[in-house]
Design an enzyme around this catalytic site. Structure first.
Site, PDB file in Angstrom:
ATOM      1  N   ARG A  10     -14.496   0.920  10.553  1.00 43.21           N
ATOM      2  CA  ARG A  10     -15.784   0.444  11.068  1.00 43.21           C
ATOM      3  C   ARG A  10     -15.709   0.436  12.599  1.00 43.21           C
ATOM      4  O   ARG A  10     -14.665   0.147  13.175  1.00 43.21           O
ATOM      5  CB  ARG A  10     -16.034  -0.966  10.539  1.00 43.21           C
ATOM      6  CG  ARG A  10     -17.370  -1.540  10.868  1.00 43.21           C
ATOM      7  CD  ARG A  10     -17.574  -2.894  10.161  1.00 43.21           C
ATOM      8  NE  ARG A  10     -17.751  -2.675   8.725  1.00 43.21           N
ATOM      9  CZ  ARG A  10     -17.171  -3.396   7.773  1.00 43.21           C
ATOM     10  NH1 ARG A  10     -16.358  -4.390   8.076  1.00 43.21           N
ATOM     11  NH2 ARG A  10     -17.400  -3.131   6.499  1.00 43.21           N
TER      12      ARG A  10
ATOM     13  N   ASN B  31     -11.237 -11.973  10.030  1.00 37.26           N
ATOM     14  CA  ASN B  31     -10.546 -10.829   9.441  1.00 37.26           C
ATOM     15  C   ASN B  31      -9.045 -11.023   9.583  1.00 37.26           C
ATOM     16  O   ASN B  31      -8.551 -11.232  10.695  1.00 37.26           O
ATOM     17  CB  ASN B  31     -10.912  -9.539  10.193  1.00 37.26           C
ATOM     18  CG  ASN B  31     -12.362  -9.179  10.063  1.00 37.26           C
ATOM     19  OD1 ASN B  31     -12.836  -8.894   8.980  1.00 37.26           O
ATOM     20  ND2 ASN B  31     -13.072  -9.183  11.184  1.00 37.26           N
TER      21      ASN B  31
ATOM     22  N   ASP C  56      -7.365  -3.518   9.836  1.00 38.98           N
ATOM     23  CA  ASP C  56      -7.967  -4.526   8.966  1.00 38.98           C
ATOM     24  C   ASP C  56      -7.180  -4.572   7.660  1.00 38.98           C
ATOM     25  O   ASP C  56      -7.039  -3.559   6.986  1.00 38.98           O
ATOM     26  CB  ASP C  56      -9.431  -4.140   8.709  1.00 38.98           C
ATOM     27  CG  ASP C  56     -10.158  -5.128   7.817  1.00 38.98           C
ATOM     28  OD1 ASP C  56      -9.686  -5.348   6.682  1.00 38.98           O
ATOM     29  OD2 ASP C  56     -11.194  -5.652   8.232  1.00 38.98           O
TER      30      ASP C  56
ATOM     31  N   ASP D 290      -7.950  -6.318   4.899  1.00 39.07           N
ATOM     32  CA  ASP D 290      -8.798  -6.635   3.746  1.00 39.07           C
ATOM     33  C   ASP D 290      -9.138  -8.121   3.582  1.00 39.07           C
ATOM     34  O   ASP D 290     -10.296  -8.444   3.359  1.00 39.07           O
ATOM     35  CB  ASP D 290      -8.193  -6.127   2.425  1.00 39.07           C
ATOM     36  CG  ASP D 290      -7.656  -4.708   2.530  1.00 39.07           C
ATOM     37  OD1 ASP D 290      -8.395  -3.832   3.002  1.00 39.07           O
ATOM     38  OD2 ASP D 290      -6.500  -4.493   2.155  1.00 39.07           O
TER      39      ASP D 290
ATOM     40  N   ASP E 236     -10.245 -11.828   4.123  1.00 35.18           N
ATOM     41  CA  ASP E 236     -11.157 -12.459   5.074  1.00 35.18           C
ATOM     42  C   ASP E 236     -11.325 -13.919   4.700  1.00 35.18           C
ATOM     43  O   ASP E 236     -11.217 -14.284   3.529  1.00 35.18           O
ATOM     44  CB  ASP E 236     -12.535 -11.782   5.022  1.00 35.18           C
ATOM     45  CG  ASP E 236     -12.464 -10.285   5.266  1.00 35.18           C
ATOM     46  OD1 ASP E 236     -12.006  -9.889   6.350  1.00 35.18           O
ATOM     47  OD2 ASP E 236     -12.860  -9.520   4.364  1.00 35.18           O
TER      48      ASP E 236
ATOM     49  N   ASP F  59     -12.042 -11.167  -0.711  1.00 33.09           N
ATOM     50  CA  ASP F  59     -11.462  -9.830  -0.861  1.00 33.09           C
ATOM     51  C   ASP F  59      -9.990  -9.816  -1.258  1.00 33.09           C
ATOM     52  O   ASP F  59      -9.251  -8.893  -0.898  1.00 33.09           O
ATOM     53  CB  ASP F  59     -11.686  -8.996   0.416  1.00 33.09           C
ATOM     54  CG  ASP F  59     -13.167  -8.864   0.746  1.00 33.09           C
ATOM     55  OD1 ASP F  59     -13.979  -8.816  -0.199  1.00 33.09           O
ATOM     56  OD2 ASP F  59     -13.505  -8.806   1.940  1.00 33.09           O
TER      57      ASP F  59
ATOM     58  N   GLU G 219      -9.341  -6.670  -3.289  1.00 31.94           N
ATOM     59  CA  GLU G 219      -9.265  -5.493  -2.415  1.00 31.94           C
ATOM     60  C   GLU G 219      -7.900  -5.441  -1.726  1.00 31.94           C
ATOM     61  O   GLU G 219      -7.285  -4.372  -1.621  1.00 31.94           O
ATOM     62  CB  GLU G 219     -10.392  -5.547  -1.378  1.00 31.94           C
ATOM     63  CG  GLU G 219     -10.427  -4.358  -0.457  1.00 31.94           C
ATOM     64  CD  GLU G 219     -11.537  -4.434   0.590  1.00 31.94           C
ATOM     65  OE1 GLU G 219     -11.560  -3.550   1.462  1.00 31.94           O
ATOM     66  OE2 GLU G 219     -12.350  -5.379   0.568  1.00 31.94           O
TER      67      GLU G 219
END
Length: 177
Positions: free
Chosen positions: A23, A87, A103, A105, A107, A120, A123
């Site tokens: 991102r 994050n 990152d 994953d 959060d 997450d 994830e």
């Protein structure tokens, strides 16, 4: 390498463990840089996802990055109070392209009423297996979750209303708003 000065705009780039771009935030205003940290503000900032999808942030947000901690903090200034999105990520690096981090994953979301949610986890577990997160990174991230929760509970740094008010006021002065 150019260290951005107060009032300048930078790009923030988030990557995944495999090196892929995740991102990008364009035009984050720098409010303060030091040897260890960077504070900025996003205000209707263009965000581009890895799949090319683009969107604008909805509200002003103070962003906090540190070279020691494995997290970054986004304090979103909303009508009903301050919400936080944290994050779990590598410490940031700064180069001529902007701020960069990996990152990981996980959060933590903090709502204006103080409720906290770890997000997450599935994830994180999937990506940990897929990309082979090393045990030392897993340990570091879990320790940094504890640090983040302590900061949240103690209203330390970015989790202090006064901190957010101070930096948002500075942003408004620099942006002439």
């Amino acid at each position: 390498m150019h260290v951005p000065k107060e009032g300048e705009y930078i790009t923030i780039q988030s990557y995944k463990h495999d090196g892929s771009l995740h991102r990008t935030w364009r035009d984050t205003m720098v409010l303060k840089t030091s040897d260890q940290s960077l504070i900025g503000c996003n205000d209707h900032t263009l965000v581009t996802e890895s799949d090319g999808r683009r969107w604008l942030t909805r509200e002003p947000a103070i962003v906090y990055f540190h070279k020691h901690y494995w997290f970054n903090i986004i304090a979103m200034i909303r009508d009903n109070g301050i919400s936080y999105y944290c994050n779990l990520a590598s410490p940031y690096a700064l180069d001529d392209e902007g701020v960069k981090y990996i990152d990981y994953d996980l959060d933590i979301k903090v709502f204006p009423d103080g409720e906290k949610r770890l997000l997450d986890v599935d994830e994180y577990e999937d990506h940990s297996k897929l990309w082979g997160y090393p045990d030392d990174i897993d340990h570091i991230l879990k320790e940094n979750v504890k640090t983040l929760v302590e900061w949240i509970n103690e209203e330390k740094g970015p989790f202090s209303k006064e901190y957010v008010d101070l930096w948002y006021k500075r942003y408004r002065q620099l942006a002439n708003k």
